[in-house]
Design an enzyme around this catalytic site. Structure first.
Site, PDB file in Angstrom:
ATOM      1  N   LYS A 120      51.645  36.431 -13.020  1.00  0.00           N
ATOM      2  CA  LYS A 120      51.716  35.054 -13.501  1.00  0.00           C
ATOM      3  C   LYS A 120      53.130  34.479 -13.488  1.00  0.00           C
ATOM      4  O   LYS A 120      53.319  33.305 -13.200  1.00  0.00           O
ATOM      5  CB  LYS A 120      51.098  34.962 -14.897  1.00  0.00           C
ATOM      6  CG  LYS A 120      49.605  35.234 -14.813  1.00  0.00           C
ATOM      7  CD  LYS A 120      48.869  34.950 -16.090  1.00  0.00           C
ATOM      8  CE  LYS A 120      47.388  35.220 -15.834  1.00  0.00           C
ATOM      9  NZ  LYS A 120      46.563  34.929 -16.979  1.00  0.00           N
ATOM     10  N   GLU A 204      54.352  29.884 -22.800  1.00  0.00           N
ATOM     11  CA  GLU A 204      53.807  28.651 -22.239  1.00  0.00           C
ATOM     12  C   GLU A 204      53.515  27.708 -23.383  1.00  0.00           C
ATOM     13  O   GLU A 204      53.106  28.155 -24.458  1.00  0.00           O
ATOM     14  CB  GLU A 204      52.474  28.939 -21.542  1.00  0.00           C
ATOM     15  CG  GLU A 204      52.511  28.860 -20.045  1.00  0.00           C
ATOM     16  CD  GLU A 204      51.140  29.145 -19.445  1.00  0.00           C
ATOM     17  OE1 GLU A 204      51.113  29.830 -18.424  1.00  0.00           O
ATOM     18  OE2 GLU A 204      50.117  28.694 -19.988  1.00  0.00           O
ATOM     19  N   ARG A 296      39.738  33.960  -4.356  1.00  0.00           N
ATOM     20  CA  ARG A 296      38.408  34.441  -3.966  1.00  0.00           C
ATOM     21  C   ARG A 296      37.427  33.281  -4.053  1.00  0.00           C
ATOM     22  O   ARG A 296      37.780  32.190  -4.491  1.00  0.00           O
ATOM     23  CB  ARG A 296      37.964  35.533  -4.930  1.00  0.00           C
ATOM     24  CG  ARG A 296      38.079  35.050  -6.372  1.00  0.00           C
ATOM     25  CD  ARG A 296      37.462  35.953  -7.380  1.00  0.00           C
ATOM     26  NE  ARG A 296      37.915  35.648  -8.720  1.00  0.00           N
ATOM     27  CZ  ARG A 296      37.424  34.692  -9.491  1.00  0.00           C
ATOM     28  NH1 ARG A 296      36.450  33.918  -9.057  1.00  0.00           N
ATOM     29  NH2 ARG A 296      37.900  34.469 -10.700  1.00  0.00           N
TER      30      ARG A 296
END
Lengths: 506, 166
Positions: A120, A204, A296
């Site tokens: 991340k 965050e 995906r």
């Protein structure tokens, strides 16, 4: 990449998504190979495939997560490609390398692209470098306590502490006040170290009640990247998506265009090939921030397929063969409104506990504008080893109002006995004022528990009591009769109770 | 035959008699005609209650009757007159077993108590996992752990006895 034609494809997955992939293969004249665990010998994906290979015991760690066994199964059956579906090994870069080193095609992105978006902190750096907005926060692992405190102050509370290697809700803490910060960071870090072998955490900003809107992109090996529009996924429970729709009731044409362009920019920045999804958080002022990329096919891809008419699995296969995307951006158009509901084996009226059991009776919806992606069958044993998602029910209609009515109708056609599902919860969501108005966010379900809780009227409870008494009476009498015929002691009920045997004498 | 039915802690008396091809259920001075048809050899039935069609799934475990009515699950207990009387006497004398049962079928991931431990009401005593989700199992009432009936790694069935208290 030189063009290679896929003749036989191994699907490294189970359930509805394995069937979904096989359907397209059949249309394209591609032979399919299924893999299955001991628990799935009678599953639909095994029966739908041209050939099937047992890859071990029921726990996924010993079967569906065993890269070695899956690659070997592909080689043994003469497959030239592997489709990972979603979940399991679908975002495992080491698996992709292993597939490629065995000389097989992996239907999905490169391991490098997966790695770039899998970590991340790395993903945040790459996206910022490409001028893609990310949620405000830090782009370095927290070095020491003093830096952490200063960073949290700068970002502004509430903040989220997240594990760089995180996923599935592990290693995440929400912190509202400065005194909670350091203990929470410690717990998040140790949880991440245990779960992912990497204790790096970052900060965050915690956005209050954002919407979760994602953009589908597609890239090919010729440098083309297009987007297939957005999917609105804000109806969630414990970070698990429940209902998705397209178009999002929140977006106007201008915002839709900007988010689409931003998603394409992000995918180009990492040279992305095949299907991928950029997840964005959108705040009340309609500012959007990239959250993460899923490298995906997504569970909720049917809502995109229904409105743009593209078979995304077919596109995945074409791109994997080295072909160019069949359409350019201006040739892609959307039409009408689509909604998807996820049917989970969860007892929504009892704390959403996972439910297991054997499906004794099954009826799935049909009729105009309804699409069902399901791995369910009569007699299926829903066990405790795999994901509780059993089926997806999707509808397509001219406009949103009609699509909602159609979904409520479709849900009413579902009958499943033997295993408890979240079906009543789905009905309550579709019928709720929040959903109907389109004014909902990721906090709607959890902050309005009374709206989505089961309502048992007194009348209903009385009916249940009557049904319980009738069924107990019938079943106990029936057993009494059977026992006697098998030589049970005298004193059991007489043979006349055979008249009660349900269906017995009629 | 008279039955005492417990649903959500509420008590209902239902009298069942044979009537026509099916049964008649009498509750609170109302009669309901119920016709029961088996849908397959499993646990699914089609009921016509006063002519209204209702699909029902049934799972029986002793006195407990789990119903799936129109996709919703209801837990009930159905007792005969004698069992109901015995239950009432036990409740009046304040004897009630203090146990923890499995809230779902799953795998025991962690047992957090040992025999002899003092447990507070609401305390988490073990972690049960199914379908990749971990669930905390709590003790409703407190007490001293007298017996453990499961270990880490065990697969347990819904309602299975896991922990007993004194």
């Amino acid at each position: 990449m030189t063009a290679r034609t896929i003749k036989t494809l191994l699907v490294a997955n189970r359930g509805e998504i394995a069937l979904r992939v096989m359907r397209t293969c059949r249309e394209m004249g591609i032979r399919t190979v299924a893999v299955y665990s001991d628990a799935d010998r009678d599953a639909l994906h095994v029966r739908a495939a041209f050939a099937a290979v047992n890859i071990g015991p029921a726990p996924s760690a010993k079967s569906y997560l065993c890269a070695d066994k899956i690659v070997q199964a592909a080689l043994d059956t003469g497959a030239d490609a592997i489709h990972p579906g979603f979940g399991f090994l679908s975002e495992n870069a080491a698996f992709v390398r292993q597939v490629r080193e065995a000389g097989l095609i992996f239907v999905g992105p490169s391991p490098e692209a997966m790695e770039a978006m899998g970590d991340k902190i790395e993903a945040r750096r790459r996206m910022l470098a490409a001028d893609v907005p990310v949620v405000p926060g830090t782009t370095e692992p927290a070095e020491d306590d003093a830096t952490l405190v200063a960073d949290a102050e700068r970002i502004g509370y509430p903040v989220m502490i997240k594990a760089s290697a995180g996923g599935g809700g592990k290693g995440i803490r929400i912190v509202h006040t400065p005194d909670e910060l350091l203990p929470a960071a410690q717990r998040a870090s140790s949880e991440a170290a245990t779960a992912f072998g990497n204790g790096a955490v970052y900060l965050e900003k915690f956005l209050l009640e954002p919407r979760h809107i994602e953009v589908q992109i597609f890239g090919d090996s010729h440098g083309n990247v297009v987007h297939l529009g957005e999917r609105e996924c804000s109806i969630q429970r414990r970070h698990q998506k429940v209902v998705e729709e397209r178009p999002s009731p929140l977006l106007n044409a201008e915002l839709r265009e900007r988010m689409g362009a931003m998603a394409v920019q992000a995918a180009k920045a990492i040279g992305y090939e095949n299907a991928g999804t950029l997840e964005f958080l959108v705040d009340a002022e309609r500012n959007f921030y990239m959250l993460e990329m899923n490298t995906r096919l997504q569970v909720e891809h049917p809502v995109t397929e229904l409105t743009c008419g593209i078979d995304m699995v077919r596109w995945q296969m074409l791109v994997a063969q080295g072909e160019a995307l069949p359409l350019s951006q201006d040739q892609i158009t959307h039409d009408g409104h689509a909604i998807e509901c996820r049917l989970y084996a969860e007892d929504a009226d009892n704390g959403f506990l996972p439910a297991t059991g054997r499906v004794t009776r099954l009826e799935l919806p049909q009729g105009p504008g309804v699409r069902v992606d399901s791995g369910l069958f009569d007699g299926m044993q829903v066990g405790l080893h795999y994901d509780p998602m059993l089926a997806k029910i999707s509808v397509h209609a001219d406009d949103r109002e009609h699509a909602i009515a159609r979904m409520i109708r479709a849900l009413a056609e579902v009958t499943i006995t033997g295993v408890v599902t979240n079906l009543p919860f789905l009905r309550r969501v579709l019928e709720s004022e929040a959903f109907r108005s389109g004014r909902y966010d990721t906090g709607t379900i959890e902050s309005n528990p009374e709206t989505f809780a089961p309502k048992v009227s007194e009348v209903r409870e009385q009916q249940v009591a009557v049904i319980a008494a009738v069924m107990a009476h019938v079943l106990r009498r029936r057993r009494g009769f059977v026992d006697r015929s098998e030589g049970a002691p005298a004193g059991t009920p007489s043979a006349w109770v055979d008249a009660y045997r349900p269906g017995g004498s009629r | 035959m008279k039955y005492h039915v417990l649903v959500n802690g509420n008590h209902y008396e239902v009298e069942i008699t044979r009537h026509g091809g099916g049964v008649r259920a009498r509750h609170a001075d109302h009669d309901h005609q119920v016709d029961v048809a088996t849908l397959d050899d499993g646990d699914a039935y089609s009921l016509l209650i006063d002519g209204r069609s209702v699909d029902v799934g049934v799972e029986e475990r002793g006195d407990r009757v789990e119903l799936l009515v129109s996709g919703r699950r209801y837990s009930s207990e159905v007792l005969g007159e004698r069992e109901w009387l015995a239950r009432s006497i036990q409740a009046a004398s304040g004897e009630g077993e203090t146990v923890v049962r499995a809230v779902m079928t799953g795998i025991v991931r962690d047992v957090l108590v040992a025999p002899g431990d003092e447990v507070q009401p609401g305390q988490v005593v073990l972690i049960l996992e199914a379908m990749k989700m971990e669930n905390e199992v709590k003790a409703d009432a407190g007490g001293t752990v007298s017996a453990l009936h499961c270990a880490t790694g065990d697969t347990v069935e819904l309602d299975q006895l896991l922990v007993e208290f004194d």
